[in-house]
Design an enzyme around this catalytic site. Structure first.
Site, PDB file in Angstrom:
ATOM      1  N   HIS A 237      36.174  41.960  43.284  1.00  0.00           N
ATOM      2  CA  HIS A 237      36.089  40.553  42.863  1.00  0.00           C
ATOM      3  C   HIS A 237      34.620  40.137  42.698  1.00  0.00           C
ATOM      4  CE1 HIS A 237      36.990  36.178  42.873  1.00  0.00           C
ATOM      5  NE2 HIS A 237      35.858  36.108  43.540  1.00  0.00           N
ATOM      6  N   GLU A 238      33.797  40.471  43.671  1.00  0.00           N
ATOM      7  CA  GLU A 238      32.372  40.107  43.592  1.00  0.00           C
ATOM      8  C   GLU A 238      31.693  40.855  42.433  1.00  0.00           C
ATOM      9  OE1 GLU A 238      31.475  37.548  45.032  1.00  0.00           O
ATOM     10  OE2 GLU A 238      33.102  37.392  46.465  1.00  0.00           O
TER      11      GLU A 238
ATOM     12  N   HIS B  15      32.228  39.020  39.335  1.00  0.00           N
ATOM     13  CA  HIS B  15      31.277  37.930  39.057  1.00  0.00           C
ATOM     14  C   HIS B  15      30.010  38.471  38.379  1.00  0.00           C
ATOM     15  CE1 HIS B  15      33.436  34.633  40.743  1.00  0.00           C
ATOM     16  NE2 HIS B  15      33.441  35.098  41.972  1.00  0.00           N
TER      17      HIS B  15
HETATM   18 ZN    ZN Z   1      34.507  34.566  43.614  1.00  0.00          ZN
END
Ligand code: ZN
Length: 230
Positions: free
Chosen positions: A99-100, A103
């Site tokens: 998830h990171e 980003h």
């Molecule tokens: Zn996030």
């Protein structure tokens, strides 16, 4: 806010949602940080490979103290993973690390909502600190029929904070969508293991929905109190 009129009840549903989402995040994390991926890839390894393959090799990965403190810093191009994510090959660790990385990949791909989010950020952070004090002083200074302009300034500033919260939603949902697709595609997780990663990231997404609902209700509350002074 410290007003105990009927509008106080507006914030109870988002408050309950926030507690529920927080409990789900903790529960899903506790469960899936004990279940390990058969690929034996750690969070840091997965993030590294995802960044490399997305052409975001300039992003550095750092280990960060604490639990669930993971985040991507777009200004410094640093992906900070908590110890339990960085060094672990648990399903939760892989979900969060991906998830990171998602980003960082958004940043690399000039994903528009992320860009918009950084543009709104200065107004939003000013808004979330100043809006309530200004509004409150305005409320005390105003009488029925003569609303204070400070109340309007407070509402306007807080609307900036609400906008920030709203723009955060597509950014978070998109990062998780990218993460889940990549984890499966790169075979870091099997399709059985994907269920756990989906639960962890789904619960995290719900916390953002809850805080947006809370901010929207607080804005509505300010509107209603402003109207009561009209
Ligand atoms: Zn996030």
């Amino acid at each position: 806010m410290f007003f105990y009129d009927w509008t106080f009840f507006l914030i109870i549903p988002p408050l309950i949602l926030a507690f529920y989402a927080q409990a789900r995040v903790k529960g899903a994390y506790r469960k899936y940080s004990q279940v390990f991926a058969s690929s034996r890839t750690t969070g840091a390894q997965a993030a590294y490979q995802l960044l490399q393959s997305a052409g975001a090799g300039e992003v550095t990965i750092e280990k960060q103290p604490g639990e669930l403190t993971d985040h991507y810093d777009p200004r410094k191009k640093v992906l900070r993973l908590s110890q339990g994510v960085h060094d672990s090959s648990s399903i939760a660790a892989l979900g969060i690390a991906a998830h990171e990385a998602g980003h960082a990949i958004q940043d690399r791909a000039h994903y528009q909502p992320m860009h918009l989010r950084s543009l709104i950020y200065p107004v939003a952070s000013l808004g979330s600190t100043l809006a309530f004090p200004l509004f409150f002083v305005g409320f005390l200074l105003s009488n029925k029929g003569t609303p204070s302009v400070l109340m309007d300034v407070g509402i306007l500033l807080f609307a900036g904070a609400v906008a920030f919260s709203v723009v955060t939603l597509p950014v978070e949902f998109n990062a998780s969508k990218r993460a889940l697709a990549l984890l499966e595609e790169r075979r870091f997780l099997t399709s059985d293991e994907m269920t756990g990663a989906r639960q962890v990231l789904g619960a995290a997404a719900l916390t953002y929905v809850a805080s947006t609902a809370m901010a929207a209700m607080q804005l509505l509350r300010m509107f209603l109190m402003r109207q009561s002074r009209d």
